[in-house]
Write a protein that holds these residues in place. Sequence first.
Motif, PDB file in Angstrom:
ATOM      1  N   GLY A   8       0.817  -1.201   0.000  1.00  0.00           N
ATOM      2  CA  GLY A   8       0.000   0.000   0.000  1.00  0.00           C
ATOM      3  C   GLY A   8       0.852   1.252   0.000  1.00  0.00           C
ATOM      4  N   ARG A   9       2.002   1.148   0.616  1.00  0.00           N
ATOM      5  CA  ARG A   9       2.927   2.277   0.700  1.00  0.00           C
ATOM      6  C   ARG A   9       3.751   2.460  -0.572  1.00  0.00           C
ATOM      7  N   TYR A  10       4.091   1.351  -1.241  1.00  0.00           N
ATOM      8  CA  TYR A  10       4.929   1.386  -2.444  1.00  0.00           C
ATOM      9  C   TYR A  10       4.274   0.601  -3.589  1.00  0.00           C
ATOM     10  N   PRO A  11       3.119   1.048  -4.072  1.00  0.00           N
ATOM     11  CA  PRO A  11       2.417   0.283  -5.107  1.00  0.00           C
ATOM     12  C   PRO A  11       3.105   0.306  -6.470  1.00  0.00           C
ATOM     13  N   GLY A  12       3.948   1.286  -6.706  1.00  0.00           N
ATOM     14  CA  GLY A  12       4.629   1.375  -7.995  1.00  0.00           C
ATOM     15  C   GLY A  12       5.518   0.181  -8.281  1.00  0.00           C
ATOM     16  N   ALA A  13       6.022  -0.454  -7.237  1.00  0.00           N
ATOM     17  CA  ALA A  13       6.871  -1.640  -7.432  1.00  0.00           C
ATOM     18  C   ALA A  13       6.088  -2.750  -8.120  1.00  0.00           C
ATOM     19  N   ALA A  14       4.810  -2.865  -7.806  1.00  0.00           N
ATOM     20  CA  ALA A  14       3.974  -3.882  -8.454  1.00  0.00           C
ATOM     21  C   ALA A  14       3.787  -3.556  -9.932  1.00  0.00           C
ATOM     22  N   VAL A  15       3.479  -2.314 -10.220  1.00  0.00           N
ATOM     23  CA  VAL A  15       3.247  -1.890 -11.605  1.00  0.00           C
ATOM     24  C   VAL A  15       4.508  -2.074 -12.440  1.00  0.00           C
ATOM     25  N   LEU A  16       5.645  -1.641 -11.921  1.00  0.00           N
ATOM     26  CA  LEU A  16       6.904  -1.747 -12.662  1.00  0.00           C
ATOM     27  C   LEU A  16       7.359  -3.199 -12.817  1.00  0.00           C
ATOM     28  N   GLY A  17       7.218  -3.986 -11.755  1.00  0.00           N
ATOM     29  CA  GLY A  17       7.640  -5.382 -11.819  1.00  0.00           C
ATOM     30  C   GLY A  17       6.822  -6.190 -12.810  1.00  0.00           C
ATOM     31  N   VAL A  18       5.513  -5.982 -12.819  1.00  0.00           N
ATOM     32  CA  VAL A  18       4.661  -6.700 -13.767  1.00  0.00           C
ATOM     33  C   VAL A  18       4.966  -6.253 -15.191  1.00  0.00           C
ATOM     34  N   ALA A  19       5.197  -4.971 -15.390  1.00  0.00           N
ATOM     35  CA  ALA A  19       5.571  -4.481 -16.731  1.00  0.00           C
ATOM     36  C   ALA A  19       6.848  -5.162 -17.207  1.00  0.00           C
ATOM     37  N   ALA A  20       7.825  -5.280 -16.329  1.00  0.00           N
ATOM     38  CA  ALA A  20       9.086  -5.930 -16.698  1.00  0.00           C
ATOM     39  C   ALA A  20       8.865  -7.401 -17.032  1.00  0.00           C
ATOM     40  N   ALA A  21       8.078  -8.091 -16.212  1.00  0.00           N
ATOM     41  CA  ALA A  21       7.815  -9.512 -16.461  1.00  0.00           C
ATOM     42  C   ALA A  21       7.101  -9.708 -17.795  1.00  0.00           C
ATOM     43  N   ALA A  61      -2.559  -4.045  -6.238  1.00  0.00           N
ATOM     44  CA  ALA A  61      -3.212  -4.896  -7.241  1.00  0.00           C
ATOM     45  C   ALA A  61      -4.113  -4.073  -8.162  1.00  0.00           C
ATOM     46  N   ASN A  62      -4.865  -3.140  -7.590  1.00  0.00           N
ATOM     47  CA  ASN A  62      -5.752  -2.308  -8.411  1.00  0.00           C
ATOM     48  C   ASN A  62      -4.968  -1.445  -9.390  1.00  0.00           C
ATOM     49  N   LEU A  63      -3.886  -0.845  -8.922  1.00  0.00           N
ATOM     50  CA  LEU A  63      -3.058  -0.027  -9.815  1.00  0.00           C
ATOM     51  C   LEU A  63      -2.381  -0.884 -10.882  1.00  0.00           C
ATOM     52  N   MET A  64      -1.918  -2.059 -10.484  1.00  0.00           N
ATOM     53  CA  MET A  64      -1.272  -2.964 -11.428  1.00  0.00           C
ATOM     54  C   MET A  64      -2.254  -3.382 -12.516  1.00  0.00           C
ATOM     55  N   LEU A  65      -3.477  -3.758 -12.119  1.00  0.00           N
ATOM     56  CA  LEU A  65      -4.468  -4.190 -13.109  1.00  0.00           C
ATOM     57  C   LEU A  65      -4.905  -3.046 -14.027  1.00  0.00           C
ATOM     58  N   ALA A  66      -4.952  -1.836 -13.498  1.00  0.00           N
ATOM     59  CA  ALA A  66      -5.300  -0.691 -14.344  1.00  0.00           C
ATOM     60  C   ALA A  66      -4.241  -0.485 -15.430  1.00  0.00           C
ATOM     61  N   ALA A  67      -2.993  -0.722 -15.089  1.00  0.00           N
ATOM     62  CA  ALA A  67      -1.901  -0.551 -16.053  1.00  0.00           C
ATOM     63  C   ALA A  67      -1.700  -1.780 -16.932  1.00  0.00           C
ATOM     64  N   HIS A  68      -1.987  -2.975 -16.380  1.00  0.00           N
ATOM     65  CA  HIS A  68      -1.696  -4.234 -17.087  1.00  0.00           C
ATOM     66  C   HIS A  68      -2.854  -5.225 -16.920  1.00  0.00           C
ATOM     67  N   GLY A  98       9.446  -3.571  -3.119  1.00  0.00           N
ATOM     68  CA  GLY A  98       8.420  -2.631  -2.677  1.00  0.00           C
ATOM     69  C   GLY A  98       7.560  -3.096  -1.519  1.00  0.00           C
ATOM     70  N   MET A  99       7.911  -4.229  -0.906  1.00  0.00           N
ATOM     71  CA  MET A  99       7.136  -4.694   0.246  1.00  0.00           C
ATOM     72  C   MET A  99       7.467  -3.839   1.458  1.00  0.00           C
ATOM     73  N   ASP A 100       6.481  -3.625   2.309  1.00  0.00           N
ATOM     74  CA  ASP A 100       6.744  -2.899   3.546  1.00  0.00           C
ATOM     75  C   ASP A 100       7.004  -3.896   4.670  1.00  0.00           C
ATOM     76  N   ASP A 101       7.196  -3.418   5.871  1.00  0.00           N
ATOM     77  CA  ASP A 101       7.549  -4.314   6.971  1.00  0.00           C
ATOM     78  C   ASP A 101       6.370  -4.621   7.894  1.00  0.00           C
ATOM     79  N   SER A 102       5.155  -4.550   7.360  1.00  0.00           N
ATOM     80  CA  SER A 102       3.980  -4.848   8.176  1.00  0.00           C
ATOM     81  C   SER A 102       3.888  -6.342   8.478  1.00  0.00           C
TER      82      SER A 102
END
Length: 127
Positions: A34-47, A64-71, A94-98
Motif C-alpha cells: 500500500g505504501r509502495y504500489p509502484g513496485a507492483a506496476v513496474l515489476g509486472v511491466a518488466a515480467a 493490485a488495483n493499480l497494477m491491473l489498471a496498467a496491465h 516494494g514490500m513494507d515491513d507490516s
Amino acid sequence: MLLDPRFVLDRLPRTEPGAHKYTRGVAGLSTGSGRYPGAAVLGVAAALSTGVGMVRYRGPERAANLMLAAHPEAVCEPRHEPVARAQCWVLGSGMDDSEETRAEAEKILSAVLDSGARLVLDAGALL
C-alpha cells in the motif's frame, strides 16, 4: 564490453507455432505494498516484456488495483487462496515491513521452496 543484439537474439528461446501461455511459462510476482504500489506496476511491466506466457500477481489491494489498471493482461491472485504454480516467483520489491506483508512473504516463500520453482528475492522479502 557491449553485447551485440544479434548475439543475444540468437540465444533467446524460440516460440514454437503451437505455443500457448503455459508452454511459454508462468511468472508469479508478489511485490509492492500500500505504501509502495509502484513496485507492483513496474515489476509486472518488466515480467510481461520478457515474453513469458502469463503473469500472476499477488499483492495488497491498492497495489493490485493499480497494477491491473496498467496491465489488465496480468492475472491477479487473491492473497487468501493457496499460492498458484509458476515456474518463477519474484518476491519482495516494494514490500513494507507490516505483519501482514511478512506473513504473505513467508507463505509464498514456503510454497515456492516446496515446489522447486525458481525464485528471485529482493531485499523487501528479507525483512
